[in-house]
Design a protein around this motif. Structure first.
Motif, short mmCIF file in Angstrom:
data_model
loop_
_atom_site.label_atom_id
_atom_site.label_comp_id
_atom_site.label_asym_id
_atom_site.label_seq_id
_atom_site.Cartn_x
_atom_site.Cartn_y
_atom_site.Cartn_z
N TRP A 57 0.80 -1.22 0.00
CA TRP A 57 0.00 0.00 0.00
C TRP A 57 0.84 1.27 0.00
N LEU A 58 0.32 2.26 -0.71
CA LEU A 58 0.86 3.62 -0.69
C LEU A 58 -0.31 4.57 -0.50
N ARG A 59 -0.15 5.55 0.37
CA ARG A 59 -1.23 6.50 0.66
C ARG A 59 -0.83 7.91 0.25
N VAL A 60 -1.78 8.59 -0.39
CA VAL A 60 -1.61 10.00 -0.76
C VAL A 60 -2.55 10.82 0.11
N GLN A 61 -2.00 11.73 0.90
CA GLN A 61 -2.78 12.58 1.80
C GLN A 61 -2.95 13.94 1.12
N VAL A 62 -4.21 14.31 0.84
CA VAL A 62 -4.50 15.56 0.13
C VAL A 62 -5.19 16.53 1.09
N LEU B 178 3.07 7.29 -12.71
CA LEU B 178 3.47 7.00 -11.34
C LEU B 178 4.77 6.21 -11.33
N ALA B 179 5.51 6.31 -10.24
CA ALA B 179 6.81 5.65 -10.17
C ALA B 179 6.71 4.13 -10.29
N GLY B 180 5.55 3.57 -10.01
CA GLY B 180 5.29 2.14 -10.19
C GLY B 180 3.85 1.93 -10.59
N ASP B 181 3.52 0.74 -11.06
CA ASP B 181 2.15 0.45 -11.46
C ASP B 181 1.30 0.06 -10.26
N VAL B 182 -0.01 0.31 -10.37
CA VAL B 182 -0.95 -0.03 -9.30
C VAL B 182 -2.07 -0.91 -9.87
N VAL B 183 -2.86 -1.49 -8.97
CA VAL B 183 -4.02 -2.31 -9.36
C VAL B 183 -5.26 -1.42 -9.23
N PRO B 184 -5.80 -0.89 -10.33
CA PRO B 184 -6.89 0.09 -10.24
C PRO B 184 -8.09 -0.41 -9.44
N GLY B 185 -8.48 -1.67 -9.63
CA GLY B 185 -9.66 -2.20 -8.95
C GLY B 185 -9.51 -2.32 -7.45
N GLU B 186 -8.29 -2.24 -6.94
CA GLU B 186 -8.06 -2.35 -5.50
C GLU B 186 -7.65 -1.03 -4.87
N CYS B 187 -7.64 0.04 -5.66
CA CYS B 187 -7.35 1.37 -5.13
C CYS B 187 -8.65 2.01 -4.63
N SER B 188 -8.55 2.92 -3.68
CA SER B 188 -9.75 3.53 -3.11
C SER B 188 -9.42 4.92 -2.57
N GLY C 120 -11.28 17.80 6.40
CA GLY C 120 -10.19 18.63 5.89
C GLY C 120 -9.21 17.94 4.98
N ARG C 121 -9.47 16.71 4.59
CA ARG C 121 -8.52 16.03 3.70
C ARG C 121 -9.17 14.84 3.00
N VAL C 122 -8.53 14.43 1.91
CA VAL C 122 -8.91 13.23 1.18
C VAL C 122 -7.71 12.30 1.16
N VAL C 123 -7.93 11.03 1.45
CA VAL C 123 -6.85 10.05 1.48
C VAL C 123 -7.05 9.06 0.34
N LEU C 124 -6.04 8.95 -0.53
CA LEU C 124 -6.05 7.97 -1.60
C LEU C 124 -5.22 6.77 -1.17
N LYS C 125 -5.75 5.58 -1.39
CA LYS C 125 -5.04 4.35 -1.03
C LYS C 125 -4.74 3.59 -2.31
N LEU C 126 -3.47 3.50 -2.68
CA LEU C 126 -3.04 2.86 -3.92
C LEU C 126 -2.47 1.48 -3.63
N ARG C 127 -2.95 0.48 -4.37
CA ARG C 127 -2.47 -0.89 -4.23
C ARG C 127 -1.41 -1.15 -5.28
N LYS C 128 -0.16 -1.35 -4.86
CA LYS C 128 0.93 -1.58 -5.78
C LYS C 128 0.82 -2.96 -6.44
N VAL C 129 1.43 -3.08 -7.60
CA VAL C 129 1.49 -4.36 -8.30
C VAL C 129 2.59 -5.21 -7.67
N ASP C 130 2.29 -6.47 -7.44
CA ASP C 130 3.26 -7.41 -6.88
C ASP C 130 4.42 -7.61 -7.85
#
Length: 199
Positions: free
Chosen positions: A37-42, A81-91, A97-107
């Motif tokens: 997992w990688l998280r983007v805090q906006v 992006l610096a690496g690929d992610v799995v779109p169907g598992e991102c949320s 006061g913020r939006v959090v993106l949760k990116l699922r990296k490719v194995d």
């Protein structure tokens, strides 16, 4: 008498492009190579209503939109992006006061996940293609053009396709029936030929 001149109908003006306020304040964090997992805090002061937020994910990018916040529409879009992610598992999740993106990296194939040096490549898709293309000794990445073709827009595909056709014509003019085989041999790969040298 003078005949009346025909009046030409004018085409309606093209609609103006939707104006978004670019989101500048955000950060990202990730775990070690065992974490997928990688998280983007906006940071968006005032955001509370999840119905005003949308986010689209694809294999190496995302497009976050927040509508009607303080009377303006806001957007954070990142590609290459610096690496690929799995779109169907991102949320994404809205918090006060913020939006959090949760990116699922490719194995990576061995149960481990690449640790990113940056969220996205500064040089965009070209830099990413260069960094991820297979390399042979003393040669440039041979599949850079293929990656750009697969990920590019129609104009980019047309330019690359035209370049390939010009190169093919030069190869055939030199007297070979096997441009692919010649290319593979150039990079030290034997047995890939589909034709033979004209005698």
């Amino acid at each position: 008498s003078t005949a009346p001149r025909p009046v030409r109908a004018r085409a309606p003006p093209a609609p103006a492009a939707h104006a978004f306020v670019p989101i500048q304040r955000f950060g990202w964090e990730e775990g070690d190579e065992t974490s997928p997992w990688l998280r983007v805090q906006v940071a968006l002061p005032g955001v509370e209503d999840a119905s005003s937020v949308t986010c689209e994910f694809w294999k190496d990018g995302f497009d976050l939109k927040v509508n009607g916040l303080r009377g303006r529409d806001h957007r954070l879009r990142r590609g290459a992006l610096a690496g690929d992610v799995v779109p169907g598992e991102c949320s994404w999740l809205v918090k006060p006061g913020r939006v959090v993106l949760k990116l699922r990296k490719v194995d990576g194939g061995d149960g481990k996940f690449c640790v990113w040096d940056a969220l996205a490549m500064k040089g965009g898709a070209r830099e990413k293609a260069e960094k991820t293309a297979p390399r042979f000794a003393d040669s440039e990445p041979y599949d850079l053009a293929r990656k750009l073709y697969e990920d590019g827009n129609p104009a980019m595909r047309a330019k690359i396709g035209s370049a390939f056709l010009r190169n093919r014509d030069r190869v055939f003019a030199a007297g070979t029936d096997d441009p692919l085989g010649d290319l593979l041999k150039k990079h030290g790969v034997e047995g890939g030929g589909l034709g033979k040298k004209r005698g």
